[in-house]
Every structure is written in C-alpha cells, then in structure tokens.
Scaffold this motif. Structure first.
Motif, short mmCIF file in Angstrom:
data_model
loop_
_atom_site.label_atom_id
_atom_site.label_comp_id
_atom_site.label_asym_id
_atom_site.label_seq_id
_atom_site.Cartn_x
_atom_site.Cartn_y
_atom_site.Cartn_z
N PHE A 666 0.83 -1.21 0.00
CA PHE A 666 0.00 0.00 0.00
C PHE A 666 0.86 1.26 0.00
O PHE A 666 0.56 2.23 -0.69
N ALA A 667 1.93 1.24 0.80
CA ALA A 667 2.80 2.42 0.88
C ALA A 667 3.46 2.71 -0.46
O ALA A 667 3.80 3.86 -0.75
N GLY A 668 3.61 1.68 -1.29
CA GLY A 668 4.20 1.90 -2.61
C GLY A 668 3.39 2.84 -3.47
O GLY A 668 3.93 3.48 -4.38
N PHE A 669 2.10 2.96 -3.19
CA PHE A 669 1.24 3.83 -4.00
C PHE A 669 1.24 5.27 -3.49
O PHE A 669 0.60 6.14 -4.09
N ILE A 670 1.95 5.54 -2.39
CA ILE A 670 2.06 6.91 -1.91
C ILE A 670 2.84 7.76 -2.90
O ILE A 670 2.68 8.98 -2.97
N GLY A 671 3.70 7.13 -3.70
CA GLY A 671 4.48 7.86 -4.70
C GLY A 671 3.71 8.21 -5.95
O GLY A 671 4.28 8.76 -6.89
N SER A 672 2.40 7.92 -6.00
CA SER A 672 1.61 8.21 -7.19
C SER A 672 1.51 9.71 -7.44
O SER A 672 1.52 10.52 -6.51
N SER A 673 1.41 10.08 -8.70
CA SER A 673 1.22 11.49 -9.06
C SER A 673 -0.20 11.95 -8.82
O SER A 673 -0.48 13.14 -8.81
N ASP A 674 -1.12 11.01 -8.63
CA ASP A 674 -2.52 11.33 -8.41
C ASP A 674 -2.78 11.45 -6.91
O ASP A 674 -2.49 10.54 -6.14
N SER A 675 -3.33 12.60 -6.49
CA SER A 675 -3.53 12.84 -5.06
C SER A 675 -4.49 11.85 -4.44
O SER A 675 -4.35 11.48 -3.27
N MET A 676 -5.49 11.39 -5.21
CA MET A 676 -6.47 10.45 -4.68
C MET A 676 -5.81 9.11 -4.37
O MET A 676 -6.01 8.54 -3.30
N ILE A 677 -4.99 8.60 -5.30
CA ILE A 677 -4.32 7.32 -5.08
C ILE A 677 -3.27 7.45 -3.98
O ILE A 677 -3.07 6.54 -3.17
N LYS A 678 -2.59 8.59 -3.93
CA LYS A 678 -1.62 8.84 -2.85
C LYS A 678 -2.31 8.75 -1.49
O LYS A 678 -1.81 8.11 -0.56
N MET A 679 -3.48 9.37 -1.38
CA MET A 679 -4.21 9.38 -0.12
C MET A 679 -4.72 7.98 0.23
O MET A 679 -4.65 7.56 1.39
N ILE A 680 -5.20 7.25 -0.77
CA ILE A 680 -5.68 5.89 -0.53
C ILE A 680 -4.53 5.00 -0.06
O ILE A 680 -4.66 4.23 0.90
N GLY A 681 -3.38 5.10 -0.74
CA GLY A 681 -2.23 4.29 -0.35
C GLY A 681 -1.80 4.55 1.08
O GLY A 681 -1.56 3.62 1.86
N PHE A 682 -1.70 5.84 1.45
CA PHE A 682 -1.30 6.19 2.81
C PHE A 682 -2.33 5.71 3.82
O PHE A 682 -1.99 5.11 4.86
N GLY A 683 -3.61 5.97 3.53
CA GLY A 683 -4.68 5.60 4.47
C GLY A 683 -4.73 4.11 4.73
O GLY A 683 -4.86 3.67 5.88
N LEU A 684 -4.62 3.30 3.66
CA LEU A 684 -4.68 1.86 3.84
C LEU A 684 -3.44 1.34 4.56
O LEU A 684 -3.53 0.44 5.40
N ALA A 685 -2.27 1.90 4.24
CA ALA A 685 -1.04 1.44 4.88
C ALA A 685 -1.07 1.72 6.38
O ALA A 685 -0.75 0.84 7.20
N ILE A 686 -1.46 2.92 6.77
CA ILE A 686 -1.45 3.28 8.19
C ILE A 686 -2.56 2.53 8.92
O ILE A 686 -2.41 2.14 10.09
N ALA A 687 -3.68 2.27 8.24
CA ALA A 687 -4.78 1.53 8.87
C ALA A 687 -4.37 0.08 9.14
O ALA A 687 -4.68 -0.47 10.21
N VAL A 688 -3.69 -0.55 8.18
CA VAL A 688 -3.21 -1.92 8.40
C VAL A 688 -2.19 -1.95 9.53
O VAL A 688 -2.19 -2.87 10.36
N PHE A 689 -1.33 -0.94 9.60
CA PHE A 689 -0.35 -0.87 10.69
C PHE A 689 -1.06 -0.82 12.05
O PHE A 689 -0.73 -1.59 12.97
N PHE A 690 -2.01 0.09 12.18
CA PHE A 690 -2.73 0.20 13.46
C PHE A 690 -3.47 -1.09 13.79
O PHE A 690 -3.44 -1.57 14.93
N ASP A 691 -4.15 -1.66 12.79
CA ASP A 691 -5.00 -2.81 13.07
C ASP A 691 -4.18 -4.06 13.37
O ASP A 691 -4.50 -4.82 14.29
N ALA A 692 -3.12 -4.28 12.61
CA ALA A 692 -2.34 -5.50 12.79
C ALA A 692 -1.53 -5.47 14.08
O ALA A 692 -1.52 -6.45 14.84
N PHE A 693 -0.86 -4.35 14.35
CA PHE A 693 0.10 -4.32 15.45
C PHE A 693 -0.49 -3.82 16.77
O PHE A 693 -0.02 -4.21 17.84
#
Length: 757
Positions: A666-693
């Motif tokens: 998910f964090a790999g998509f933070i480098g996208s040029s599209d702000s929507m995909i960047k936000m989705i990538g960050f949101g999903l990555a941080i959510a998985v971090f919180f939920d898993a750990f």
C-alpha cells in the motif's frame, strides 16, 4: 469445509501440471483480451439521485449539442512584467493561439476568445480562453491533446506565460518507483520469514499471476463496462496485498506440517484444509466489504468495489489450488536449507501435532510466545495503552473536511496546477470552480416567463456574500430553460463555497415557490458537495450492512459472540485512528513533505466509506488467521491463556510478515502522481499498521485474557442454528485419525493371516 479443502489441496498437489496449465491459460486469455480491447468509451462519473446530476441530465435534454459533460480546458495567458494582455503583440499572440485551438482538432466544440468573453483580469496581465470539447476527457484522442499542448507552445514562443488547466489533459496516474520498492520489501520479508528463496518466491509469483488475471480482465472489460483507470489501480493494490498474504499463510502451514513428519502431499492437503479454511473466510470478509460499496449507489465506486472483489476471489482460488501445485513442483526446496539436511521428523501422536506441546517443549520460546506471555501478565495495562494511543491519533478525525480533488491538489510542477494558481492570482480563487445554475421554466406558473425567473435568480444570487460574479442567462431554443454561471469568491474546495451552494439552493427554492420555475445548481463544485452528502448519508447503512454480515460470518467461524464483537469494535478504533492520521497529513499538513503532499486541503469524499470497506475486510484477515489458531488450541483442550500463547507461537511471525508486506504494498502507491491514489495508499497502509500491530497483536490478546473462557461462549440455541464449518479442522483430524486407525487395523490383520494359515 476443511475436509473438502483437504481433498482439493491433495488433488492440486497430485495434478500439479494440470492445475498450473489452467492458471497459465487463464492468464494468457486475459492478457490477449486486454491487449485487443479498445479504450473505454467514457468515464461516466454519475451520481444518481443528486441535484447536480439532475441538472446535468436536464442540460443534455434542453441544450442538445451543448455537451454539458464534455471535456473542458482553460488556456491561461500571463503577460510579462510591465506589459498587459491588451498590448498589440500580446493580443496577436493570443488570437493566434485561439485560432490554433479552434482548428487543431475536430473534437473541439467551441473556443471562447478572451477578449470577446471579457476574460481579462483587472490588472490586465492575465487572460484565459475556455475550450469546450464534444467528448469527455477519456474520449479525447491523443491528437486533440497534442493540439492543445502545441497551441500553448505557440503562446510561449511569443514570450507569454501559458499554462493549461481543466480535465482535457487528465491522464492515467503514475505510481513511480515506490510501487516497485513496496514489492521489493515484500520479497525481502518473505525471504527472512521462510529462509528459502523458493518458498519466498511462491507468494510473489502467485500474487502477480492473480493480479495479472484480474487487471487484464478489467482492462478487457473496461470499454464494455466503462471502467476507469482508478479501478485497475485499486484492484492491483488490494490484489497484490491479499494475494501475497493468502499464499504466505498456506506455505507457512505447509512447512509446519512437513516439520511434523507429514509426507509432502499430505502436508499440502492439511495446509489447504486448515489455513485454507481461514483464507476462504478472510477472503469472504474482504469480498463482503467491497461488494457492499454498491449500497452507496455511486456507479464509479460500485465498479471499483466489484472489480477489486473479483481480484480477491482470484487470489483466494489461486491460494487454494496453484500454491499446492507449485509446492509439488518445488519439492524440498520449499524448506530452509537446515530443514532439508536434517533427518525427517518423527511422526508424533495426534495430540503432539495439534498442540505442539510435547514436540516443542524443549524449543526456545519465539518472539510471539514471549509477547503473548507479557500481555497475559499485564492485560489491563496493554489494553489501556493501545486504546488510549489509538484514541489520541484519532483526534484529528474530529476536524475532517470532505471534498473531491481539483487542479489545486495537483503537483506544483504540472501545467494544471500552474494554470490554477495563475487564475487564482488574476481573477480570484473562485474562478477555478464556477457554479452552473439551470432554471427550468417548463412548469412555471401562468404568466411567469423563464426570462423573468432567471432575472430574479441572478439578482438574488448576486446579492449573496460569497458571490463574485453572476453571468447573464443563456436560453435554449425553446426559451423554456436558462443557464447562468456563478463565480464564487472562495476556492472550489473551501467550506465557504460549500456553504454558498446550500445558500443558493435555499434562496432559489423560494423563487421556485413563487414562480414555479425550478432552479438546479450543478458544476464540478456542486457535484462534489452532493457526493460528500450522499456518502455521509450512506456511511451508517453501509457500516451496519458490512459489519453485520461479517459479524455473522465470524460467529460461524469462531463459534462465539464476544470474539466477533471484539473484532468489530477493534476495527472501528483502528479505522478512526487511520482517518485521524490522514487528516493530520493531508488536511493539516503534518509531515506532508515526507509523504510528498504538496497541497493540503479537504479529504477525498470517498475516503471514510472507502476505508471502512477495504480496511474492514483486510483487518478481518488477521483476526481470522490469528484467532483461528487460538480457537483451534482451545477446542482441543488448552486453557484460554494457553490457547492465546499457542496462537501467537504459531501465528505471530506469519501475521507480522503478512502485515509488513501489506503495508509495503500500500505504501508503494504513496508515490503516485494522483492525489487520490496517494491518499488511498497512505490511508490503507497506516490503517493496516494500526490494526495488525495495535489491535490484533495487543488489544485482542489482552481482551481474550480478561474474558477467559467466556470469550468462547455461544448460547446453546445459537449453536444449533449456526452451521459448523470446521475451520479449525477438528472434523478433518477425526476423520484422518479414524482412517489411520482403520489402516493400522487392516495392516495388523494382514500381518496375522500367514500365522493363521
């Protein structure tokens, strides 16, 4: 279910060439379909039931040929310091550019000359030409886009600053090298986890095959179903994450079965029968969450959810069939080097194999075991620390502002963003998001004309605080419909502009009551407001549907009421905390430079409901994989605390690796040029971090430790109603034990026969 999957795993292992050939053939067919498919006819972003959509539909009916949803571009001119756009040389350059725009493509509908349209700033240094196309942005040909770019170059050659905004230049977003880095990190984690390149490569290979089939199918159907590029990006994002994770769990269980002395085919069958059951139910929770997006009734969101759900289904099927087939090809190379050289483990009793207590009594406790013992000693402290920590991170979510991205959220080095800034400087921020008012006079009262109604609307709206300009009305041929443009003073994504939309609607409602002529507000900004409202209204029903169905599913899996309830509450805590982190970075600007956020602003309207759907499904993955092993130990006689330790001893390492892999993808998509995909990538990555750990690794064992045996309580009447799907494989073990006993008795009888003779 475990018995069926056990047989499926053994079949795939035995007939591995046949199974592998089927998947390769499917990949080839999907690839050919994608290569030969035509481009999507349109990217129809319609919002049924909203006022903005009704206005667009009315414009199509009353102004035929106006192409209300056609692509638009704004070519912005800026004169050098000390000059104005009225200077003869600059004016001549603009007129040449306008002529080039009109003659550059047959898809151009009309071009508004800046001087005729009075589109000059007060200081005279800025002007813009409005270009309207006959087709949508996704139907624009490359030749039309090239003509637009070439026309801008003509103006630059004359010494003017020329930039182009609008949706005519929209393109498929680029994710950059960080997506590859995410996959590379996944590969490293797999190698560390398994200690063997072959075993590490299997999850990556099968995930790429699954994503290849899913995305190729989406591409092949994009023209027929009007699927956007974002649909493929989301399917890639989720398909890679779950594909690697599901394969990881199967391979890990296979290796565990091998170390207990199983034959390879038997180990594959048992791995699919036990871990495969968890994969099926984890996949079902993800599919339920994604398919549930259809209740929002936004076609684009529905297509994204269904496409991603299809990719998850493919990932589950590949994990259950292709993984055991490839394990058959891999042979002993799927094991670590030490395990290959070591003598084969003695096949212990069924109790040893289930609990691993006697067999592993002399082994050094791993990190998961030590952590579980720590939580069991201090459950209240761990629980409070995790809950308070997530609560603090969630605080920014109380300031959540919703909107949709516009050119103001583009990277600062793009021509769209430069055009946006030039227009804001020259004409005010509101010119980037004009509102469109449609006055429908077909049902006006007797004696009331649409002309008089439009005049009243223009006067009333022009008197509102945040209105900069109201253009004169334009009438259709039948003279029963008028169209006006309203330029706000505030930028399109601001709260002030959203309030203005509501003020205009309440103001014109009174005029409609007096005259019978209804006024509808539309335009990109109004559409964004309506989308946000529609998503907010759908959030609670969607949450109830998805969480309710998943709760029932988890009750079937765990045969418990409190465990699914705890899982759902933990998810809500992690998703709110993730939204808080998204607000802090993308709205407040904290650490924005670290994540490449060049422009802060409202959070994408779809983000809350999207995160609820996707993160819920992914969060339940770890719940199923981790707690299933605890349930497995508990039903075979271990005390609740021992079951928690057993679950962590066998599952913590694998779940940790799976979470790190998913976060990396998910964090790999933070480098996208599209702000929507960047936000989705960050949101999903941080959510998985919180939920898993924090939730699954800290809150879950702490709650289970406090609940004790009551965690696994289920009313008797409910036990009779719920089907027993045997996720733990208890029925499978009983059946296999009976089979082994019968085989042993038969062997004993055969051994005695010669003596009897």
């Amino acid at each position: 279910m475990a018995t069926f999957l056990y047989k499926l795993g053994r079949f795939a292992f035995r007939r591995r060439r046949f199974v592998a050939l089927i998947w390769v053939a499917l990949l080839a067919v999907a690839g050919v379909g994608a290569a030969t498919a035509s481009a999507p006819a349109a990217d129809s972003f319609s919002i049924p039931g909203t006022e903005a959509q009704r206005a667009f539909d009315l414009l199509d009916q009353r102004f035929p040929g106006a192409n209300a949803d056609g692509a638009t571009a704004r070519v912005v001119f800026r004169a050098p310091e000390g000059e104005t756009m009225k200077d003869p040389a600059n004016k001549a350059a603009v007129e040449r550019t306008v002529h080039a725009l009109r003659s550059g493509s047959s898809q151009v509908d009309r071009v508004a000359d800046p001087y005729a349209a009075k589109a000059l700033s007060k200081d005279g240094r800025t002007a813009y030409a409005q270009v309207s196309y006959k087709v949508t942005g996704f139907e624009l040909s490359d030749a039309s886009k090239d003509a637009l770019k070439d026309a801008a170059e003509d103006g630059r050659d004359a010494g003017l600053t020329v930039e182009t905004g609008g949706n005519a230049l929209q393109a498929i977003p680029e994710t950059g090298a960080t997506e590859v880095i995410g996959i590379a990190i996944s590969a490293v984690v797999l190698v560390i986890t398994f200690g063997a390149l072959i075993a590490a490569g299997l999850p990556l290979l099968t995930a790429l095959i699954g994503v290849g089939i899913g995305v190729s199918t989406i591409t092949a159907l994009s023209s027929t179903l009007d699927l956007s590029s974002t649909t493929s990006t989301l399917a890639t994002m989720i398909g890679l994450a779950v594909g690697i994770d599901y394969a990881l769990f199967i391979v890990s269980r296979y290796r565990a079965e091998i170390t207990e002395g199983r034959e390879r085919e038997e180990a594959a069958g048992r791995a699919v029968g036990t871990a495969g059951s968890a994969v099926v139910f984890a996949g079902l929770t993800v599919v339920i969450a994604l398919v549930g997006l259809t209740v929002v009734n936004i076609p684009m969101l529905t297509k994204m959810g269904l496409a991603a759900a299809g990719t998850v289904v493919i990932a589950v099927l590949i994990a259950l069939t292709l993984i055991p087939a490839l394990l058959g090809f891999a042979g002993a190379r799927a094991l670590p080097r030490k395990a290959r050289k070591a003598p084969k483990a003695r096949k212990g009793s069924e109790t040893d194999q289930v609990h691993g207590r006697q067999a592993g009594a002399g082994e050094r406790p791993n990190m998961g075991t030590r952590w579980a013992h720590f939580v069991l000693r201090r459950p209240v402290a761990v629980l409070l620390t995790a809950v308070i920590g997530l609560g603090v991170v969630a605080i920014p979510a109380t300031s959540l502002e919703l909107g949709l991205p516009d050119d103001g959220s583009q990277p600062t080095d793009t021509t769209q963003r430069k055009a946006y800034d030039l227009l804001s400087d020259g004409f005010g921020a509101g010119v980037n998001g004009p509102l469109m008012l449609v006055v429908d006079g077909r049902d006006a009262h007797a004696g009331e004309s649409v002309k008089a109604a439009a005049a009243r609307v223009a006067k009333k709206v022009g008197g509102l605080d945040d209105v900069a300009v109201v253009t004169p009305p334009t009438f259709n041929k039948a003279r029963d419909t008028a169209m006006l443009n309203v330029v706000p003073k505030s930028k399109p994504s601001s709260v002030e502009t959203e309030d203005l939309v509501h003020d205009i609607r309440s103001t014109t409602h009174g005029i409609a009551q007096d005259t019978g002529a209804k006024t509808l507000v539309t335009g990109t900004t109004a559409m964004n407001v309506d989308v946000s409202q529609k998503l907010n209204d759908a959030l609670v029903p969607y949450l109830a549907l998805v969480v309710g169905l998943a709760f029932l599913l988890l009750m079937v899996v765990f045969r418990s009421v409190l465990v699914p309830l705890k899982a759902a509450l933990g998810f809500l805590l992690s998703v709110v905390a993730a939204l808080g982190a998204v607000v802090a970075v993308f709205q407040w600007g904290w650490l924005s430079s670290v994540f490449g956020v060049e422009q802060t602003g409202p959070i994408m309207s779809m983000m809350p409901i999207f995160m609820v759907g996707v993160v819920f499904g992914l969060a339940m993955d770890y719940e199923v994989f981790l707690v299933t092993r605890m349930r497995e130990a508990f039903v075979h006689g271990e005390r609740p605390g021992e079951a928690v330790v057993t679950g962590f001893r066998h599952g913590a390492r694998v779940v940790t690796a799976a979470a790190v892999i998913m976060i990396s993808v998910f964090a790999g998509f933070i480098g996208s040029s599209d702000s929507m995909i960047k936000m989705i990538g960050f949101g999903l990555a941080i959510a998985v971090f919180f939920d898993a750990f924090l939730v699954r690794m800290a809150i879950v064992p702490a709650v289970l430790a406090l609940l004790g045996r009551s965690a696994w309580w289920l009313p008797r009447w409910l036990q009779k109603l719920l089907p027993n799907v045997d996720v733990e494989g208890e029925g499978l073990r009983t059946q296999l034990a009976d089979t082994h006993a019968a085989d042993g008795a038969a062997d004993a009888d055969n051994a005695r026969e010669p003596a009897d003779v």
